[in-house]
Design a protein around this motif. Structure first.
Motif, PDB file in Angstrom:
ATOM      1  N   LYS A  23      33.121  34.823  49.597  1.00 27.12           N
ATOM      2  CA  LYS A  23      32.220  34.493  50.711  1.00 27.12           C
ATOM      3  C   LYS A  23      30.862  35.165  50.536  1.00 27.12           C
ATOM      4  O   LYS A  23      29.817  34.543  50.726  1.00 27.12           O
ATOM      5  CB  LYS A  23      32.837  34.935  52.045  1.00 27.12           C
ATOM      6  CG  LYS A  23      33.919  34.039  52.563  1.00 27.12           C
ATOM      7  CD  LYS A  23      34.437  34.564  53.895  1.00 27.12           C
ATOM      8  CE  LYS A  23      35.651  33.804  54.354  1.00 27.12           C
ATOM      9  NZ  LYS A  23      36.244  34.393  55.566  1.00 27.12           N
ATOM     10  N   VAL A  24      30.892  36.437  50.178  1.00 25.11           N
ATOM     11  CA  VAL A  24      29.641  37.175  49.980  1.00 25.11           C
ATOM     12  C   VAL A  24      28.847  36.558  48.831  1.00 25.11           C
ATOM     13  O   VAL A  24      27.633  36.338  48.940  1.00 25.11           O
ATOM     14  CB  VAL A  24      29.923  38.680  49.716  1.00 25.11           C
ATOM     15  CG1 VAL A  24      28.671  39.399  49.251  1.00 25.11           C
ATOM     16  CG2 VAL A  24      30.489  39.340  50.966  1.00 25.11           C
ATOM     17  N   ALA A  25      29.534  36.260  47.741  1.00 20.27           N
ATOM     18  CA  ALA A  25      28.856  35.684  46.578  1.00 20.27           C
ATOM     19  C   ALA A  25      28.264  34.311  46.905  1.00 20.27           C
ATOM     20  O   ALA A  25      27.164  33.978  46.449  1.00 20.27           O
ATOM     21  CB  ALA A  25      29.823  35.583  45.404  1.00 20.27           C
ATOM     22  N   LEU A  26      28.969  33.523  47.707  1.00 22.24           N
ATOM     23  CA  LEU A  26      28.461  32.205  48.098  1.00 22.24           C
ATOM     24  C   LEU A  26      27.190  32.328  48.940  1.00 22.24           C
ATOM     25  O   LEU A  26      26.316  31.465  48.882  1.00 22.24           O
ATOM     26  CB  LEU A  26      29.530  31.424  48.870  1.00 22.24           C
ATOM     27  CG  LEU A  26      30.650  30.816  48.033  1.00 22.24           C
ATOM     28  CD1 LEU A  26      31.749  30.258  48.927  1.00 22.24           C
ATOM     29  CD2 LEU A  26      30.118  29.735  47.107  1.00 22.24           C
ATOM     30  N   SER A  27      27.102  33.410  49.688  1.00 24.58           N
ATOM     31  CA  SER A  27      25.921  33.599  50.538  1.00 24.58           C
ATOM     32  C   SER A  27      24.661  33.856  49.711  1.00 24.58           C
ATOM     33  O   SER A  27      23.554  33.742  50.216  1.00 24.58           O
ATOM     34  CB  SER A  27      26.149  34.752  51.520  1.00 24.58           C
ATOM     35  OG  SER A  27      26.120  35.994  50.842  1.00 24.58           O
ATOM     36  N   PHE A  28      24.828  34.186  48.428  1.00 27.00           N
ATOM     37  CA  PHE A  28      23.673  34.410  47.559  1.00 27.00           C
ATOM     38  C   PHE A  28      23.028  33.102  47.114  1.00 27.00           C
ATOM     39  O   PHE A  28      21.970  33.115  46.499  1.00 27.00           O
ATOM     40  CB  PHE A  28      24.064  35.233  46.319  1.00 27.00           C
ATOM     41  CG  PHE A  28      24.536  36.629  46.630  1.00 27.00           C
ATOM     42  CD1 PHE A  28      24.052  37.344  47.717  1.00 27.00           C
ATOM     43  CD2 PHE A  28      25.480  37.244  45.821  1.00 27.00           C
ATOM     44  CE1 PHE A  28      24.490  38.632  47.992  1.00 27.00           C
ATOM     45  CE2 PHE A  28      25.925  38.531  46.086  1.00 27.00           C
ATOM     46  CZ  PHE A  28      25.432  39.227  47.178  1.00 27.00           C
ATOM     47  N   GLY A  29      23.695  31.987  47.394  1.00 22.37           N
ATOM     48  CA  GLY A  29      23.095  30.695  47.074  1.00 22.37           C
ATOM     49  C   GLY A  29      23.505  30.145  45.727  1.00 22.37           C
ATOM     50  O   GLY A  29      24.690  30.051  45.433  1.00 22.37           O
TER      51      GLY A  29
ATOM     52  N   ARG B 180      44.399  39.169  48.041  1.00 26.08           N
ATOM     53  CA  ARG B 180      43.867  37.825  48.315  1.00 26.08           C
ATOM     54  C   ARG B 180      42.723  37.888  49.322  1.00 26.08           C
ATOM     55  O   ARG B 180      41.704  37.223  49.158  1.00 26.08           O
ATOM     56  CB  ARG B 180      44.967  36.913  48.857  1.00 26.08           C
ATOM     57  CG  ARG B 180      45.711  36.143  47.815  1.00 26.08           C
ATOM     58  CD  ARG B 180      46.710  35.203  48.461  1.00 26.08           C
ATOM     59  NE  ARG B 180      47.364  34.366  47.475  1.00 26.08           N
ATOM     60  CZ  ARG B 180      48.489  33.711  47.699  1.00 26.08           C
ATOM     61  NH1 ARG B 180      49.089  33.796  48.879  1.00 26.08           N
ATOM     62  NH2 ARG B 180      49.021  32.963  46.755  1.00 26.08           N
ATOM     63  N   LYS B 181      42.894  38.690  50.371  1.00 21.00           N
ATOM     64  CA  LYS B 181      41.853  38.810  51.401  1.00 21.00           C
ATOM     65  C   LYS B 181      40.591  39.438  50.818  1.00 21.00           C
ATOM     66  O   LYS B 181      39.480  39.001  51.125  1.00 21.00           O
ATOM     67  CB  LYS B 181      42.361  39.633  52.584  1.00 21.00           C
ATOM     68  CG  LYS B 181      43.369  38.902  53.432  1.00 21.00           C
ATOM     69  CD  LYS B 181      43.875  39.765  54.571  1.00 21.00           C
ATOM     70  CE  LYS B 181      44.966  39.027  55.333  1.00 21.00           C
ATOM     71  NZ  LYS B 181      45.637  39.861  56.308  1.00 21.00           N
ATOM     72  N   GLU B 182      40.767  40.460  49.994  1.00 25.45           N
ATOM     73  CA  GLU B 182      39.608  41.109  49.371  1.00 25.45           C
ATOM     74  C   GLU B 182      38.825  40.114  48.518  1.00 25.45           C
ATOM     75  O   GLU B 182      37.593  40.075  48.566  1.00 25.45           O
ATOM     76  CB  GLU B 182      40.056  42.277  48.484  1.00 25.45           C
ATOM     77  CG  GLU B 182      40.542  43.488  49.233  1.00 25.45           C
ATOM     78  CD  GLU B 182      41.069  44.576  48.294  1.00 25.45           C
ATOM     79  OE1 GLU B 182      41.024  44.412  47.050  1.00 25.45           O
ATOM     80  OE2 GLU B 182      41.537  45.606  48.810  1.00 25.45           O
ATOM     81  N   ILE B 183      39.534  39.326  47.749  1.00 25.82           N
ATOM     82  CA  ILE B 183      38.872  38.369  46.859  1.00 25.82           C
ATOM     83  C   ILE B 183      38.194  37.263  47.665  1.00 25.82           C
ATOM     84  O   ILE B 183      37.073  36.850  47.344  1.00 25.82           O
ATOM     85  CB  ILE B 183      39.876  37.786  45.840  1.00 25.82           C
ATOM     86  CG1 ILE B 183      40.350  38.896  44.902  1.00 25.82           C
ATOM     87  CG2 ILE B 183      39.249  36.651  45.047  1.00 25.82           C
ATOM     88  CD1 ILE B 183      41.524  38.511  44.024  1.00 25.82           C
TER      89      ILE B 183
ATOM     90  N   ALA C 265      34.328  36.981  40.970  1.00 18.55           N
ATOM     91  CA  ALA C 265      35.329  36.861  42.036  1.00 18.55           C
ATOM     92  C   ALA C 265      36.303  35.720  41.754  1.00 18.55           C
ATOM     93  O   ALA C 265      37.509  35.849  41.986  1.00 18.55           O
ATOM     94  CB  ALA C 265      34.639  36.662  43.387  1.00 18.55           C
ATOM     95  N   LYS C 266      35.794  34.604  41.248  1.00 15.21           N
ATOM     96  CA  LYS C 266      36.668  33.471  40.924  1.00 15.21           C
ATOM     97  C   LYS C 266      37.609  33.822  39.765  1.00 15.21           C
ATOM     98  O   LYS C 266      38.777  33.433  39.771  1.00 15.21           O
ATOM     99  CB  LYS C 266      35.841  32.218  40.580  1.00 15.21           C
ATOM    100  CG  LYS C 266      35.127  31.599  41.773  1.00 15.21           C
ATOM    101  CD  LYS C 266      36.061  31.148  42.876  1.00 15.21           C
ATOM    102  CE  LYS C 266      36.685  29.814  42.587  1.00 15.21           C
ATOM    103  NZ  LYS C 266      37.539  29.317  43.683  1.00 15.21           N
TER     104      LYS C 266
ATOM    105  N   VAL D 289      44.735  37.009  39.826  1.00 13.37           N
ATOM    106  CA  VAL D 289      45.675  37.410  40.882  1.00 13.37           C
ATOM    107  C   VAL D 289      46.647  36.279  41.194  1.00 13.37           C
ATOM    108  O   VAL D 289      47.855  36.508  41.330  1.00 13.37           O
ATOM    109  CB  VAL D 289      44.914  37.875  42.147  1.00 13.37           C
ATOM    110  CG1 VAL D 289      45.848  37.995  43.346  1.00 13.37           C
ATOM    111  CG2 VAL D 289      44.232  39.211  41.877  1.00 13.37           C
ATOM    112  N   GLU D 290      46.151  35.062  41.286  1.00  7.84           N
ATOM    113  CA  GLU D 290      47.042  33.932  41.568  1.00  7.84           C
ATOM    114  C   GLU D 290      48.044  33.732  40.428  1.00  7.84           C
ATOM    115  O   GLU D 290      49.214  33.430  40.667  1.00  7.84           O
ATOM    116  CB  GLU D 290      46.240  32.653  41.831  1.00  7.84           C
ATOM    117  CG  GLU D 290      45.422  32.696  43.110  1.00  7.84           C
ATOM    118  CD  GLU D 290      46.232  32.966  44.371  1.00  7.84           C
ATOM    119  OE1 GLU D 290      47.367  32.456  44.501  1.00  7.84           O
ATOM    120  OE2 GLU D 290      45.731  33.702  45.247  1.00  7.84           O
TER     121      GLU D 290
END
Length: 159
Positions: free
Chosen positions: A37-43, A29-32, A54-55, A61-62
């Motif tokens: 977060k990283v992917a969101l930073s791409f805009g 869960r933490k890795e995902i 990632a989603k 996983v969920e």
């Protein structure tokens, strides 16, 4: 609630599921979350394959966490000390003569949730597992399998 499936499992099988659940909840869960977060930073999310990936991984996983929790909630553990040595049941290690392969093979009979045919852990619900359960050493049985009929002789049973 009678429609819920009971998962008959060995102690080892339950521990394996518990360990997987713990890993998914604490590590994966933490890795995902970090990947998101990283992917969101791409805009722009409309063309963000990292975010989509990632989603999708998060959804998988969920889903697996829910599945594992359900299996563990509905698990019924076999007391391996009570597995009889004179009749095949869940938890039995059965040595058979496989007439098709002309060799001796050993199977551990397990519940469907922990079946692993590659490692000779066969489910009590599989054709061969069903055919072996309830039988005794010396019994010769023919079992309908997808490829036809297989013939086995039960040589011995142990825990």
């Amino acid at each position: 609630m009678s429609g819920l499936k009971k998962y008959v499992m060995t102690y080892e099988g339950i521990k394996k599921l518990e360990n997987e659940l713990e890993y998914l909840k604490t590590v994966k869960r933490k890795e995902i979350t970090e990947k998101i977060k990283v992917a969101l930073s791409f805009g722009d999310l409309s063309e963000n394959s990292e975010y989509d990936s990632a989603k999708n991984e998060q959804a998988f996983v969920e889903g697996r966490i829910v599945q594992l929790e359900n299996m563990l909630k509905n698990a019924s553990m076999v007391d391996e000390d009570e597995v009889p040595l004179d009749i095949v049941g869940i938890g039995s290690i059965v040595k058979v003569k496989d007439y098709d392969l002309d060799e001796e093979v050993e199977y551990l009979i397990v519940g469907s949730a922990e079946a692993d045919p590659i490692n000779n852990k066969i489910s009590n619900e599989s054709p061969v597992g069903k055919g072996l359960v309830g039988k005794k050493p010396g019994d010769v049985i023919e079992i309908q399998v997808p490829d036809g009929v297989s013939k086995y002789k039960i040589l011995n049973i142990r825990r």
